[in-house]
Design an enzyme around this catalytic site. Structure first.
Site, PDB file in Angstrom:
ATOM      1  N   GLU A 257       0.858  -1.185   0.000  1.00  0.00           N
ATOM      2  CA  GLU A 257       0.000   0.000   0.000  1.00  0.00           C
ATOM      3  C   GLU A 257       0.890   1.229   0.000  1.00  0.00           C
ATOM      4  O   GLU A 257       1.901   1.275   0.711  1.00  0.00           O
ATOM      5  CB  GLU A 257      -0.877   0.100   1.261  1.00  0.00           C
ATOM      6  CG  GLU A 257      -2.031  -0.852   1.368  1.00  0.00           C
ATOM      7  CD  GLU A 257      -2.864  -0.578   2.636  1.00  0.00           C
ATOM      8  OE1 GLU A 257      -2.653   0.462   3.296  1.00  0.00           O
ATOM      9  OE2 GLU A 257      -3.721  -1.409   2.962  1.00  0.00           O
ATOM     10  N   GLU A 305     -13.824   5.740  -0.874  1.00  0.00           N
ATOM     11  CA  GLU A 305     -14.744   4.838  -0.173  1.00  0.00           C
ATOM     12  C   GLU A 305     -15.453   5.602   0.947  1.00  0.00           C
ATOM     13  O   GLU A 305     -14.910   5.781   2.033  1.00  0.00           O
ATOM     14  CB  GLU A 305     -13.971   3.637   0.387  1.00  0.00           C
ATOM     15  CG  GLU A 305     -13.289   2.798  -0.683  1.00  0.00           C
ATOM     16  CD  GLU A 305     -12.412   1.701  -0.095  1.00  0.00           C
ATOM     17  OE1 GLU A 305     -12.957   0.711   0.419  1.00  0.00           O
ATOM     18  OE2 GLU A 305     -11.186   1.863  -0.142  1.00  0.00           O
ATOM     19  N   GLU A 314      -9.405   8.894   5.317  1.00  0.00           N
ATOM     20  CA  GLU A 314      -9.509   7.492   4.900  1.00  0.00           C
ATOM     21  C   GLU A 314     -10.509   7.304   3.762  1.00  0.00           C
ATOM     22  O   GLU A 314     -10.426   6.329   3.010  1.00  0.00           O
ATOM     23  CB  GLU A 314      -9.950   6.613   6.085  1.00  0.00           C
ATOM     24  CG  GLU A 314      -8.966   6.557   7.236  1.00  0.00           C
ATOM     25  CD  GLU A 314      -7.771   5.668   6.940  1.00  0.00           C
ATOM     26  OE1 GLU A 314      -7.914   4.743   6.120  1.00  0.00           O
ATOM     27  OE2 GLU A 314      -6.697   5.908   7.512  1.00  0.00           O
TER      28      GLU A 314
END
Length: 332
Positions: A257, A305, A314
């Site tokens: 990531e 998201e 996030e």
């Protein structure tokens, strides 16, 4: 993804007070992590088509998503698939549970190009004791199924390392030494989640944003003969030094990531996200000062998201919006 703010900040500060450079993480191709914590996301088939149309040859998924696995079948897209953290205990204690997991989630999809099974993602606390036994059991189940070419590892964040400059890197967590030595015995890489963003926002007084964004005009950290021009390289080479100090110097690193948010917090802008991710893509073929040569790298993440828990940032790491339009221009 990485809730690594504080730990990464401390590591970055230490690293920074020495000097960092750019991490060339080059691979045959670059991957993108496919998370599904969002509303109105495209179907898995449409997502796979979006990967293909953009020339993205690698994917990471965070659980055995049958829809994604079916859509990936026959595409040749290389895959990292996670064992969710909550499954580690049962897989660590019961080889038959590991065999069933491999049967249902790997053997059942023979058309998928599995590369790595990530046994846990950024596992913390007492659960870390289950990582290595679960890895061994999944490895054994894959071998019994004739799938020994699929490598087993675990995904960790920068907080499991300490030391500065990068050549002084070591593991700060006791469970990591045995894992590193096991990886050396199997030939699997360590999966590392590497986020200069979190290091920067935790140490803005010490780290210039250009060092985090791959835009420093020259060397920021000199570490012996190694000159560091970006923070990404410094973080990756700290992992390499930690592996060497654990007696596992032959273990490679896959950056499982890395990314930068486009909204929701300090320095989280579209311009910064585009700059970081494009520079990362352009940089991946070079390798780091300590280990020249391409490093397989996965950008976090494919989509913004909106249902992801945690800090607002996030929810804004995506390269694409749910309608498949680019969040900002990126060239793969």
């Amino acid at each position: 993804m990485a809730k690594q703010g504080a730990v990464a900040s401390m590591l970055a500060l230490a690293l920074l007070l020495g000097t960092f450079a750019a991490i060339p993480t080059g691979v045959q191709s670059i991957g993108v992590c496919y998370g599904v914590n969002g509303g109105s996301l495209p179907s898995a088939a449409d997502v796979v088509q979006l990967y293909q149309s953009n020339g993205i040859n690698l994917m990471r998924i965070y659980f055995p998503d049958a829809n994604a696995l079916q859509a990936l079948s026959g595409t040749g897209i290389g895959l990292i698939m996670d064992v969710p953290n909550e499954k580690l205990g049962s897989l660590a204690s019961d080889p038959s549970a590991a065999a069933a997991w491999v049967r249902d989630n790997v053997q059942a999809f023979p058309g998928v190009s599995f590369r790595y099974i990530a046994v846990g993602n950024e596992v913390a606390g007492g659960d870390t004791a289950s990582i290595l036994p679960a890895m061994r059991n999944i490895d054994g189940a894959l071998a019994d199924a004739g799938l020994g070419a699929v490598k087993v590892s675990t995904a960790v964040q920068s907080g499991v390392t300490q030391g500065f400059p990068p050549s002084e890197g070591s593991f700060s967590q006791g469970h990591m030494g045995p894992i590193a030595q096991y990886l050396q015995s199997t030939g699997a890489p360590l999966l590392a989640n590497v986020y200069p963003y979190f290091s920067y926002i935790g140490n803005k007084g010490q780290i210039d944003i250009s060092y985090a964004l791959f835009t420093s005009p020259g060397t920021v950290v000199q570490d012996g003969s190694n000159a560091y021009q970006n923070l990404f390289d410094a973080l990756v080479d700290t992992f390499y030094s930690a592996l060497e100090n654990a007696g596992a110097g032959n273990v490679g690193i896959v950056v499982s990531e890395s990314g930068w948010p486009s909204a929701g917090g300090d320095a989280a802008t579209t311009d910064n996200a585009q700059t970081y991710n494009q520079n990362l893509i352009n940089h991946v073929g070079q390798g780091t000062p300590k280990r020249p040569g391409a490093i397989e790298t996965y950008i976090f993440a494919m989509f913004n998201e909106d249902q992801k828990p945690g800090a607002e940032t996030e929810r804004h790491f995506g390269l694409f919006n749910p309608d498949k339009s680019p969040a900002y221009p990126i060239r793969f």
